[in-house]
Design a protein around this motif. Sequence first.
Motif, mmCIF file in Angstrom:
data_model
loop_
_atom_site.group_PDB
_atom_site.id
_atom_site.type_symbol
_atom_site.label_atom_id
_atom_site.label_comp_id
_atom_site.label_asym_id
_atom_site.label_seq_id
_atom_site.Cartn_x
_atom_site.Cartn_y
_atom_site.Cartn_z
ATOM 1 N N MET A 4 0.826 -1.182 0.000
ATOM 2 C CA MET A 4 0.000 0.000 0.000
ATOM 3 C C MET A 4 0.871 1.246 0.000
ATOM 4 O O MET A 4 1.988 1.232 0.461
ATOM 5 C CB MET A 4 -0.862 0.016 1.266
ATOM 6 N N ASN A 5 0.302 2.346 -0.484
ATOM 7 C CA ASN A 5 1.013 3.612 -0.437
ATOM 8 C C ASN A 5 0.404 4.497 0.648
ATOM 9 O O ASN A 5 -0.670 4.208 1.177
ATOM 10 C CB ASN A 5 0.983 4.290 -1.810
ATOM 11 N N ASN A 40 -3.248 5.777 0.108
ATOM 12 C CA ASN A 40 -4.257 4.739 0.328
ATOM 13 C C ASN A 40 -4.391 4.434 1.821
ATOM 14 O O ASN A 40 -5.492 4.199 2.318
ATOM 15 C CB ASN A 40 -3.913 3.476 -0.458
ATOM 16 N N ASN A 41 -3.274 4.438 2.552
ATOM 17 C CA ASN A 41 -3.328 4.223 4.001
ATOM 18 C C ASN A 41 -4.165 5.303 4.668
ATOM 19 O O ASN A 41 -4.981 5.015 5.547
ATOM 20 C CB ASN A 41 -1.924 4.244 4.607
ATOM 21 N N LEU A 42 -3.949 6.545 4.252
ATOM 22 C CA LEU A 42 -4.721 7.660 4.822
ATOM 23 C C LEU A 42 -6.209 7.496 4.509
ATOM 24 O O LEU A 42 -7.067 7.699 5.377
ATOM 25 C CB LEU A 42 -4.204 8.996 4.286
ATOM 26 N N PHE A 43 -6.509 7.121 3.279
ATOM 27 C CA PHE A 43 -7.903 6.909 2.875
ATOM 28 C C PHE A 43 -8.545 5.797 3.701
ATOM 29 O O PHE A 43 -9.631 5.958 4.251
ATOM 30 C CB PHE A 43 -7.957 6.570 1.378
ATOM 31 N N GLN A 44 -7.848 4.644 3.798
ATOM 32 C CA GLN A 44 -8.396 3.501 4.530
ATOM 33 C C GLN A 44 -8.579 3.822 6.011
ATOM 34 O O GLN A 44 -9.585 3.444 6.619
ATOM 35 C CB GLN A 44 -7.490 2.274 4.359
ATOM 36 N N LYS A 68 -3.485 10.744 15.512
ATOM 37 C CA LYS A 68 -4.275 10.913 16.735
ATOM 38 C C LYS A 68 -5.768 10.869 16.416
ATOM 39 O O LYS A 68 -6.541 10.216 17.113
ATOM 40 C CB LYS A 68 -3.908 12.234 17.406
ATOM 41 N N LEU A 69 -6.170 11.556 15.358
ATOM 42 C CA LEU A 69 -7.576 11.581 14.952
ATOM 43 C C LEU A 69 -8.095 10.181 14.624
ATOM 44 O O LEU A 69 -9.230 9.826 14.936
ATOM 45 C CB LEU A 69 -7.734 12.498 13.734
ATOM 46 N N TYR A 70 -7.248 9.348 14.007
ATOM 47 C CA TYR A 70 -7.638 7.999 13.610
ATOM 48 C C TYR A 70 -7.334 6.962 14.690
ATOM 49 O O TYR A 70 -7.488 5.764 14.474
ATOM 50 C CB TYR A 70 -6.926 7.598 12.308
ATOM 51 N N HIS A 71 -6.878 7.411 15.861
ATOM 52 C CA HIS A 71 -6.557 6.533 16.999
ATOM 53 C C HIS A 71 -5.500 5.501 16.629
ATOM 54 O O HIS A 71 -5.633 4.307 16.922
ATOM 55 C CB HIS A 71 -7.821 5.852 17.545
ATOM 56 N N LEU A 72 -4.451 5.980 15.953
ATOM 57 C CA LEU A 72 -3.337 5.133 15.537
ATOM 58 C C LEU A 72 -2.034 5.804 15.942
ATOM 59 O O LEU A 72 -1.991 7.018 16.130
ATOM 60 C CB LEU A 72 -3.331 4.963 14.004
ATOM 61 N N SER A 73 -0.978 5.011 16.060
ATOM 62 C CA SER A 73 0.344 5.614 16.207
ATOM 63 C C SER A 73 0.771 6.085 14.817
ATOM 64 O O SER A 73 0.190 5.674 13.802
ATOM 65 C CB SER A 73 1.345 4.598 16.748
ATOM 66 N N LEU A 74 1.784 6.913 14.762
ATOM 67 C CA LEU A 74 2.284 7.370 13.466
ATOM 68 C C LEU A 74 2.774 6.191 12.638
ATOM 69 O O LEU A 74 2.499 6.114 11.437
ATOM 70 C CB LEU A 74 3.398 8.403 13.676
ATOM 71 N N ASP A 75 3.466 5.252 13.278
ATOM 72 C CA ASP A 75 3.915 4.048 12.565
ATOM 73 C C ASP A 75 2.734 3.257 12.016
ATOM 74 O O ASP A 75 2.765 2.777 10.885
ATOM 75 C CB ASP A 75 4.736 3.139 13.482
ATOM 76 N N GLU A 135 1.868 2.402 8.044
ATOM 77 C CA GLU A 135 1.768 1.007 7.617
ATOM 78 C C GLU A 135 0.337 0.483 7.713
ATOM 79 O O GLU A 135 0.130 -0.718 7.794
ATOM 80 C CB GLU A 135 2.679 0.129 8.483
ATOM 81 N N PHE A 136 -0.663 1.365 7.694
ATOM 82 C CA PHE A 136 -2.042 0.971 7.965
ATOM 83 C C PHE A 136 -2.500 -0.162 7.058
ATOM 84 O O PHE A 136 -2.357 -0.122 5.847
ATOM 85 C CB PHE A 136 -2.999 2.156 7.801
ATOM 86 N N ASP A 137 -3.049 -1.190 7.690
ATOM 87 C CA ASP A 137 -3.597 -2.341 6.982
ATOM 88 C C ASP A 137 -4.975 -2.597 7.579
ATOM 89 O O ASP A 137 -5.091 -3.068 8.705
ATOM 90 C CB ASP A 137 -2.688 -3.553 7.167
ATOM 91 N N VAL A 138 -6.017 -2.260 6.815
ATOM 92 C CA VAL A 138 -7.378 -2.348 7.349
ATOM 93 C C VAL A 138 -7.719 -3.771 7.773
ATOM 94 O O VAL A 138 -8.372 -3.978 8.789
ATOM 95 C CB VAL A 138 -8.412 -1.767 6.354
ATOM 96 N N ASP A 139 -7.251 -4.782 7.034
ATOM 97 C CA ASP A 139 -7.536 -6.172 7.405
ATOM 98 C C ASP A 139 -6.890 -6.524 8.740
ATOM 99 O O ASP A 139 -7.501 -7.155 9.592
ATOM 100 C CB ASP A 139 -7.050 -7.139 6.321
ATOM 101 N N LEU A 140 -5.636 -6.111 8.908
ATOM 102 C CA LEU A 140 -4.944 -6.387 10.157
ATOM 103 C C LEU A 140 -5.647 -5.704 11.325
ATOM 104 O O LEU A 140 -5.817 -6.291 12.389
ATOM 105 C CB LEU A 140 -3.483 -5.927 10.066
ATOM 106 N N LYS A 141 -6.083 -4.462 11.131
ATOM 107 C CA LYS A 141 -6.783 -3.737 12.202
ATOM 108 C C LYS A 141 -8.094 -4.443 12.556
ATOM 109 O O LYS A 141 -8.474 -4.502 13.718
ATOM 110 C CB LYS A 141 -7.060 -2.289 11.791
ATOM 111 N N GLU A 142 -8.801 -4.971 11.562
ATOM 112 C CA GLU A 142 -10.050 -5.687 11.837
ATOM 113 C C GLU A 142 -9.777 -6.964 12.629
ATOM 114 O O GLU A 142 -10.493 -7.279 13.579
ATOM 115 C CB GLU A 142 -10.778 -6.007 10.534
ATOM 116 N N ILE A 143 -8.727 -7.684 12.259
ATOM 117 C CA ILE A 143 -8.365 -8.908 12.980
ATOM 118 C C ILE A 143 -7.989 -8.575 14.416
ATOM 119 O O ILE A 143 -8.426 -9.250 15.357
ATOM 120 C CB ILE A 143 -7.212 -9.647 12.261
#
Length: 150
Positions: A1-2, A5-9, A52-59, A63-71
């Motif tokens: 992913m780029n 796309n990570n920001l969008f997801q 912070k808005l998306y409740h994620l760390s910067l890392d 590296e956002f992976d929507v499938d991994l977050k769902e799991i």
Amino acid sequence: MNLGNNLFQARKKAGLSQEDVAEKLGVSRQTISKWETDETVPDIYQSKKLAKLYHLSLDELIEFDVDLKEIEGVIKNTNEEKEAKIDWTNAWSKKYPVLATYQKEVDIEKYAFQMREMLDNLKNQYHYNNLDSMLVLKDILYHEWKDKKC
């Protein structure tokens, strides 16, 4: 992913519109769109605000992976009562058919005995409880398999 796309997801997963994000960050909706289409990138300050808005760390955002977050969410929200209702062998055998058939071929008692010894050793040597011993043994086995696979 780029990154775009990570920001969008991540935005979609957070249930926010481009307008919502733009308002919270004090930028235009077009700026959010440009970030999500990789036309431009947010600076580090804006990136930290997005994370912070998306409740994620910067890392995690990078590296956002929507499938991994769902799991991860499913694991986090699974309690012992729910887990007791799941036939894990049956569930995983849909992806790995050997799990539905090995019982007829493998000397289970032989392997079970060896595994019980390893579990007992972990409990005695490190004072783990039954669950922790199983999880440690499972993790070691997984990493051994993964290292040999590559």
